[in-house]
Design a protein around this motif. Structure first.
Motif, PDB file in Angstrom:
ATOM      1  N   PRO A 138       0.894  -1.191   0.099  1.00  0.00           N
ATOM      2  CA  PRO A 138       0.142   0.166  -0.077  1.00  0.00           C
ATOM      3  C   PRO A 138       0.963   1.483   0.033  1.00  0.00           C
ATOM      4  CG  PRO A 138      -0.814  -1.580   1.366  1.00  0.00           C
ATOM      5  CD  PRO A 138       0.328  -2.144   1.128  1.00  0.00           C
ATOM      6  N   GLN A 139       1.861   1.468   0.866  1.00  0.00           N
ATOM      7  CA  GLN A 139       2.770   2.525   0.716  1.00  0.00           C
ATOM      8  C   GLN A 139       3.443   2.596  -0.478  1.00  0.00           C
ATOM      9  OE1 GLN A 139       2.458   0.182   3.200  1.00  0.00           O
ATOM     10  NE2 GLN A 139       3.719   0.878   5.067  1.00  0.00           N
ATOM     11  N   VAL A 140       3.970   1.515  -1.353  1.00  0.00           N
ATOM     12  CA  VAL A 140       4.561   1.662  -2.430  1.00  0.00           C
ATOM     13  C   VAL A 140       3.592   2.394  -3.629  1.00  0.00           C
ATOM     14  CG1 VAL A 140       5.598   0.454  -4.332  1.00  0.00           C
ATOM     15  CG2 VAL A 140       6.099  -0.067  -1.980  1.00  0.00           C
ATOM     16  N   ALA A 141       2.360   1.754  -3.554  1.00  0.00           N
ATOM     17  CA  ALA A 141       1.477   2.192  -4.450  1.00  0.00           C
ATOM     18  C   ALA A 141       1.154   3.679  -4.383  1.00  0.00           C
ATOM     19  CB  ALA A 141       0.269   1.091  -4.237  1.00  0.00           C
ATOM     20  N   ASP A 142       1.008   4.051  -2.956  1.00  0.00           N
ATOM     21  CA  ASP A 142       0.763   5.365  -2.476  1.00  0.00           C
ATOM     22  C   ASP A 142       1.788   6.333  -3.192  1.00  0.00           C
ATOM     23  OD1 ASP A 142      -1.011   7.429  -1.058  1.00  0.00           O
ATOM     24  OD2 ASP A 142       0.780   7.831  -0.117  1.00  0.00           O
ATOM     25  N   ALA A 143       2.988   5.829  -3.016  1.00  0.00           N
ATOM     26  CA  ALA A 143       4.403   6.456  -3.834  1.00  0.00           C
ATOM     27  C   ALA A 143       4.145   6.617  -5.001  1.00  0.00           C
ATOM     28  CB  ALA A 143       5.370   5.894  -2.972  1.00  0.00           C
ATOM     29  N   VAL A 144       3.765   5.663  -5.756  1.00  0.00           N
ATOM     30  CA  VAL A 144       3.600   5.559  -7.232  1.00  0.00           C
ATOM     31  C   VAL A 144       2.518   6.638  -7.679  1.00  0.00           C
ATOM     32  CG1 VAL A 144       2.867   4.171  -9.116  1.00  0.00           C
ATOM     33  CG2 VAL A 144       4.469   3.349  -7.601  1.00  0.00           C
ATOM     34  N   ARG A 145       1.338   6.585  -6.862  1.00  0.00           N
ATOM     35  CA  ARG A 145       0.395   7.652  -7.335  1.00  0.00           C
ATOM     36  C   ARG A 145       0.503   9.053  -6.991  1.00  0.00           C
ATOM     37  NH1 ARG A 145      -3.036   3.588  -4.694  1.00  0.00           N
ATOM     38  NH2 ARG A 145      -2.826   4.251  -2.664  1.00  0.00           N
ATOM     39  N   THR A 146       1.315   9.324  -6.041  1.00  0.00           N
ATOM     40  CA  THR A 146       1.519  10.730  -5.422  1.00  0.00           C
ATOM     41  C   THR A 146       2.879  11.235  -6.168  1.00  0.00           C
ATOM     42  OG1 THR A 146       2.561  10.064  -3.556  1.00  0.00           O
ATOM     43  CG2 THR A 146       0.169  10.351  -3.421  1.00  0.00           C
ATOM     44  N   GLY A 147       3.736  10.347  -6.518  1.00  0.00           N
ATOM     45  CA  GLY A 147       5.077  10.841  -7.227  1.00  0.00           C
ATOM     46  C   GLY A 147       5.898  11.047  -6.194  1.00  0.00           C
ATOM     47  N   ARG A 148       6.317  10.230  -5.067  1.00  0.00           N
ATOM     48  CA  ARG A 148       7.172  10.449  -4.230  1.00  0.00           C
ATOM     49  C   ARG A 148       8.257   9.481  -4.061  1.00  0.00           C
ATOM     50  NH1 ARG A 148       5.897  15.479  -2.159  1.00  0.00           N
ATOM     51  NH2 ARG A 148       3.494  15.918  -2.349  1.00  0.00           N
ATOM     52  N   ALA A 149       9.601   9.838  -3.722  1.00  0.00           N
ATOM     53  CA  ALA A 149      10.543   9.168  -3.807  1.00  0.00           C
ATOM     54  C   ALA A 149      10.417   8.290  -2.459  1.00  0.00           C
ATOM     55  CB  ALA A 149      11.943   9.857  -3.610  1.00  0.00           C
ATOM     56  N   LEU A 150      11.088   6.885  -2.575  1.00  0.00           N
ATOM     57  CA  LEU A 150      11.171   6.058  -1.665  1.00  0.00           C
ATOM     58  C   LEU A 150      12.616   5.801  -0.986  1.00  0.00           C
ATOM     59  CD1 LEU A 150       8.917   3.300  -3.194  1.00  0.00           C
ATOM     60  CD2 LEU A 150       8.060   4.560  -1.345  1.00  0.00           C
ATOM     61  N   VAL A 151      12.598   5.486   0.130  1.00  0.00           N
ATOM     62  CA  VAL A 151      14.104   5.173   1.055  1.00  0.00           C
ATOM     63  C   VAL A 151      13.509   3.979   1.530  1.00  0.00           C
ATOM     64  CG1 VAL A 151      15.732   5.762   2.799  1.00  0.00           C
ATOM     65  CG2 VAL A 151      14.863   7.430   1.163  1.00  0.00           C
ATOM     66  N   LEU A 199      14.826   5.289  -4.246  1.00  0.00           N
ATOM     67  CA  LEU A 199      14.273   4.733  -5.518  1.00  0.00           C
ATOM     68  C   LEU A 199      13.151   5.840  -6.116  1.00  0.00           C
ATOM     69  CD1 LEU A 199      13.670   0.950  -5.102  1.00  0.00           C
ATOM     70  CD2 LEU A 199      15.736   2.150  -6.082  1.00  0.00           C
ATOM     71  N   GLU A 200      12.879   6.368  -7.207  1.00  0.00           N
ATOM     72  CA  GLU A 200      11.989   6.868  -7.612  1.00  0.00           C
ATOM     73  C   GLU A 200      10.861   6.099  -8.527  1.00  0.00           C
ATOM     74  OE1 GLU A 200      13.971   9.836 -10.341  1.00  0.00           O
ATOM     75  OE2 GLU A 200      15.170  10.650  -8.572  1.00  0.00           O
ATOM     76  N   PRO A 201       9.758   6.034  -8.066  1.00  0.00           N
ATOM     77  CA  PRO A 201       8.913   4.808  -8.532  1.00  0.00           C
ATOM     78  C   PRO A 201       8.384   5.316  -9.627  1.00  0.00           C
ATOM     79  CG  PRO A 201       7.881   6.013  -6.477  1.00  0.00           C
ATOM     80  CD  PRO A 201       9.231   6.337  -6.632  1.00  0.00           C
ATOM     81  N   TYR A 202       8.011   4.626 -10.648  1.00  0.00           N
ATOM     82  CA  TYR A 202       7.493   4.770 -11.984  1.00  0.00           C
ATOM     83  C   TYR A 202       6.310   3.910 -12.350  1.00  0.00           C
ATOM     84  CZ  TYR A 202      12.060   6.615 -13.277  1.00  0.00           C
ATOM     85  OH  TYR A 202      13.233   7.623 -13.487  1.00  0.00           O
ATOM     86  N   GLY A 203       6.191   2.923 -11.386  1.00  0.00           N
ATOM     87  CA  GLY A 203       4.786   2.343 -11.632  1.00  0.00           C
ATOM     88  C   GLY A 203       5.073   0.781 -11.195  1.00  0.00           C
ATOM     89  N   LEU A 204       3.801   0.171 -10.964  1.00  0.00           N
ATOM     90  CA  LEU A 204       3.823  -1.127 -10.372  1.00  0.00           C
ATOM     91  C   LEU A 204       3.301  -2.154 -11.334  1.00  0.00           C
ATOM     92  CD1 LEU A 204       2.101  -0.489  -6.723  1.00  0.00           C
ATOM     93  CD2 LEU A 204       4.383  -1.773  -7.279  1.00  0.00           C
ATOM     94  N   TYR A 248       5.673  -6.173  -8.805  1.00  0.00           N
ATOM     95  CA  TYR A 248       6.938  -5.839  -8.959  1.00  0.00           C
ATOM     96  C   TYR A 248       6.996  -4.130  -9.208  1.00  0.00           C
ATOM     97  CZ  TYR A 248       8.120 -10.558 -10.481  1.00  0.00           C
ATOM     98  OH  TYR A 248       8.168 -11.898 -10.384  1.00  0.00           O
ATOM     99  N   LEU A 249       7.925  -3.495  -8.475  1.00  0.00           N
ATOM    100  CA  LEU A 249       8.115  -1.977  -8.703  1.00  0.00           C
ATOM    101  C   LEU A 249       9.094  -1.597  -9.789  1.00  0.00           C
ATOM    102  CD1 LEU A 249       7.506   0.778  -7.322  1.00  0.00           C
ATOM    103  CD2 LEU A 249       9.656   0.461  -6.142  1.00  0.00           C
ATOM    104  N   ILE A 250       8.770  -0.766 -10.676  1.00  0.00           N
ATOM    105  CA  ILE A 250       9.623  -0.429 -11.771  1.00  0.00           C
ATOM    106  C   ILE A 250       9.959   1.077 -11.143  1.00  0.00           C
ATOM    107  CG2 ILE A 250       9.978   0.030 -14.001  1.00  0.00           C
ATOM    108  CD1 ILE A 250       9.097  -2.637 -13.339  1.00  0.00           C
ATOM    109  N   ALA A 251      11.199   1.195 -10.849  1.00  0.00           N
ATOM    110  CA  ALA A 251      11.735   2.469 -10.320  1.00  0.00           C
ATOM    111  C   ALA A 251      13.045   2.883 -11.091  1.00  0.00           C
ATOM    112  CB  ALA A 251      11.795   2.473  -8.816  1.00  0.00           C
ATOM    113  N   GLY A 252      13.217   4.246 -10.889  1.00  0.00           N
ATOM    114  CA  GLY A 252      14.715   4.708 -11.264  1.00  0.00           C
ATOM    115  C   GLY A 252      15.406   4.893  -9.879  1.00  0.00           C
ATOM    116  N   PRO A 253      16.887   5.041 -10.230  1.00  0.00           N
ATOM    117  CA  PRO A 253      17.513   5.153 -11.367  1.00  0.00           C
ATOM    118  C   PRO A 253      17.608   3.874 -12.094  1.00  0.00           C
ATOM    119  CG  PRO A 253      19.057   5.238  -9.568  1.00  0.00           C
ATOM    120  CD  PRO A 253      17.652   5.360  -8.950  1.00  0.00           C
TER     121      PRO A 253
END
Length: 316
Positions: free
Chosen positions: A142-155, A171-176, A184-189
């Protein structure tokens, strides 16, 4: 079907705003002349559709106009019902919202179509994970999905297969992506792919991130899967297969059998099959028992023969 195309024009203008006739024609894969005729039909039906001339012109709907779901066709309503996966919504923390959306969709449908959709829902059930998948815990989904929706970086702290296994990442989340019951989380860099169930700890930061312009999640996933399979099968093995052995092949091996298989007089088939590694090929072909004979490479044939001799002594 013209009626379906007219509805598509309405929905495109409703969701995208002003669009030119050329843009509509490209989206609907019809000629610009056909778009002109469709717009005339909509005008005749009383749809508040306006056209602006000039370089920045195009068609647009009167502000506030909305198409209703009573315009859905049976197959479209079926697709919406079957596409809905309550299990995935629940994992993402959207279970109650999914239920509310389904309720609103059902209430908006005309009575005959609503009854048809209810029957369809009672006859189909989607269970995506495989039979032997015991399920994986994804407490941070749920937290990862929220970061994807809101465009927030993850540590986060992440467990990978090679040493050191536990690593810290920003990580910079691009999508799930949900694949075979696993997220699976697709994230930058990179971007790179991370299994959400391997996240050990996570913090959603206040730092805003932006998905790179032109990034397409579905296309990226398709390309990464193709690259994975290309790197997965780096070797080949020449084998003979009995009819029973050939019938047990699946996936890339089955496709290779169809492409390279040559029937032999005794009813067996000679074929060149892709293999991942020496260890994997050894175990895979042993599992086929007496329904396969490995002809090459010689190292693999020798290794399997040694294993068979060991088994023969053990069970003598």
């Amino acid at each position: 079907m013209k009626s379906s195309r007219l509805l598509s024009i309405l929905l495109l203008l409703q969701t995208r705003g002003r669009m030119t006739a050329a843009a509509l024609a490209e989206e609907l894969e019809v000629s610009v002349r056909t778009v002109y005729r469709d717009v005339d039909s909509l005008h005749a039906a009383g749809v508040p559709l306006y056209g602006d001339a000039g370089h920045r012109g195009g068609y647009r709907l009167l502000a506030g106009h909305r198409s209703r779901l009573t315009d859905l066709y049976t197959r479209e309503a079926e697709a919406l019902v079957l596409a809905g996966m309550p299990g995935a919504a629940e994992e993402l923390g959207l279970g109650p919202h999914f239920a509310d959306a389904q309720l609103k969709l059902r209430a908006a449908l005309p009575a005959p179509l609503r009854e048809h959709v209810d029957r369809l829902r009672a006859r189909f059930h989607i269970d995506a994970p495989g039979w032997y998948d015991e399920g994986t815990e994804t407490p941070f989904l749920p937290q990862v999905a929220d970061a994807v929706r809101t465009g927030r970086a993850l540590v986060l702290r992440y467990r990978r297969w090679r040493t050191p296994t536990d690593v810290d990442r920003r990580l910079e989340p691009y999508g799930l992506v949900l694949k075979a019951g696993r997220w699976y989380l697709i994230a930058g860099p990179g971007p790179r792919t991370y299994r959400v169930d391997q996240i050990l700890d996570l913090t959603v930061t206040d730092e805003e991130v932006t998905v790179p312009e032109g990034f397409d999640l579905a296309r990226h996933w398709r390309d990464s899967q193709a690259d994975f399979h290309a790197r997965l099968h780096r070797g080949e093995a020449l084998v003979r297969l009995s009819p029973a052995g050939a019938a047990r092949l699946t996936g890339a091996a089955a496709r290779a059998l169809a492409a390279t298989g040559t029937p032999e007089p005794d009813g067996w088939t000679r074929a060149t099959l892709p293999v991942e590694s020496a260890d994997h090929a050894h175990d895979t072909f042993l599992a086929l028992g007496t329904d396969v004979e490995v002809l090459a490479p010689e190292e693999l044939r020798t290794r399997i023969a040694a294993t068979v001799r060991t088994l023969a002594r053990r069970y003598a």
